[in-house]
Design an enzyme around this catalytic site. Sequence first.
Site, PDB file in Angstrom:
ATOM      1  N   ASP A   1      26.459  79.656  21.528  1.00 46.40           N
ATOM      2  CA  ASP A   1      25.101  78.690  22.268  1.00 46.40           C
ATOM      3  C   ASP A   1      24.594  79.401  20.018  1.00 46.40           C
ATOM      4  O   ASP A   1      24.660  80.515  19.263  1.00 46.40           O
ATOM      5  CB  ASP A   1      23.922  80.499  22.274  1.00 46.40           C
ATOM      6  CG  ASP A   1      23.603  80.215  22.913  1.00 46.40           C
ATOM      7  OD1 ASP A   1      22.486  79.075  21.666  1.00 46.40           O
ATOM      8  OD2 ASP A   1      22.348  80.775  23.584  1.00 46.40           O
TER       9      ASP A   1
ATOM     10  N   TYR B   1       8.321  69.993  18.591  1.00 44.37           N
ATOM     11  CA  TYR B   1      10.055  69.015  17.712  1.00 44.37           C
ATOM     12  C   TYR B   1       9.205  68.797  16.273  1.00 44.37           C
ATOM     13  O   TYR B   1      10.566  69.754  15.549  1.00 44.37           O
ATOM     14  CB  TYR B   1       9.895  67.880  18.374  1.00 44.37           C
ATOM     15  CG  TYR B   1      11.532  66.636  17.661  1.00 44.37           C
ATOM     16  CD1 TYR B   1      12.912  67.432  18.496  1.00 44.37           C
ATOM     17  CD2 TYR B   1      11.615  65.925  17.191  1.00 44.37           C
ATOM     18  CE1 TYR B   1      14.001  67.338  18.017  1.00 44.37           C
ATOM     19  CE2 TYR B   1      12.637  65.805  16.774  1.00 44.37           C
ATOM     20  CZ  TYR B   1      13.906  65.988  16.775  1.00 44.37           C
ATOM     21  OH  TYR B   1      15.138  65.153  17.443  1.00 44.37           O
TER      22      TYR B   1
ATOM     23  N   ILE C   1      18.021  57.267  17.180  1.00 45.28           N
ATOM     24  CA  ILE C   1      19.594  56.736  17.527  1.00 45.28           C
ATOM     25  C   ILE C   1      19.767  56.976  18.918  1.00 45.28           C
ATOM     26  O   ILE C   1      19.044  58.159  19.608  1.00 45.28           O
ATOM     27  CB  ILE C   1      20.325  57.876  16.669  1.00 45.28           C
ATOM     28  CG1 ILE C   1      19.800  57.936  14.791  1.00 45.28           C
ATOM     29  CG2 ILE C   1      21.606  57.021  16.648  1.00 45.28           C
ATOM     30  CD1 ILE C   1      20.126  56.809  14.851  1.00 45.28           C
TER      31      ILE C   1
END
Length: 250
Positions: A62, A154, A187
């Site tokens: 993680d 983000y 992408i």
Amino acid sequence: MTQKTIIVTGAASEAGLGFATARMLAREGHAIYLTDLDSDAVEARASELRGEGLTATAMVQDVTDAAAWTELVDTVKKDTGRIDGLVNNAGIAVLRYMADLEEASWDKQIDVNLKSVYLGCRAVLPVMEAQEAGAIVNLSSVAGLVGIAGTAAYAASKGGVRLMSKSIALEVAAKGIRVNTVHPGVIWTDMQKVAIADNPDGYDAINAAIPMKHMGEPDDIAHTIAFLLSDGAKYITGAEFVVDGGLTAQ
Ligand code: NAD
């Protein structure tokens, strides 16, 4: 070419940027450590590469966990004695308008995309400093360059990756270590499939908005990362590489 030891995080997704990068680097002859939260998938990807006769090891990790980074670096050092490259690729996209963004989602976005890069760089830098050599590539995004509605959390994470990388690059430039960012446009990976899942026209609309009129392929990003890790990029540090079919040139 001398074989390098390179860690690629978030490398379990079959169609993702991490696995495309790990595969390209392994095919160049390097020893690759693929890490991911998804234990079965990351082992499957590493085993696929070993099936091609390549050198690949899977590690469950993680990236938000400092202890997991210590364990990873200790293992790689014990196995190979060095760490030549790190690709901080693991990421998630929390795409919500700011007014609707819960605090827990904000924290998760920043932890997985930004804190992870801090933890990863902090973990490998002592090894690279002792070697007086190393290269780090951090995945940012076009959202780390320009504003895009609905991506504030983000964008905060990816903009943070961009400037944190430049600052680290300056701290270690005289020590033989290079740090650069790659900024993919759109992408076609699982991340994008999830992002447009609720919008049946999304795929065509995105392609139409891109000057080259199509999304990028994972290998387009992998080529750039492989170049930045290579000796051909030995004079490049603190730089940002945009791979977006012209999206941010408009
Ligand atoms: P993806 O969703 O296909 O793969 C991401 C991988 O990261 C998955 O395997 C996932 O299990 C892993 N991961 C998530 N959280 C993790 C954690 N806490 N610890 C370890 N692993 C974790 O995504 P992708 O499209 O391949 O994106 C890769 C990177 O490129 C991300 O940082 C993303 O933000 C960035 N990026 C992607 C695009 C795009 O269009 N696909 C555009 C710009 C930037």
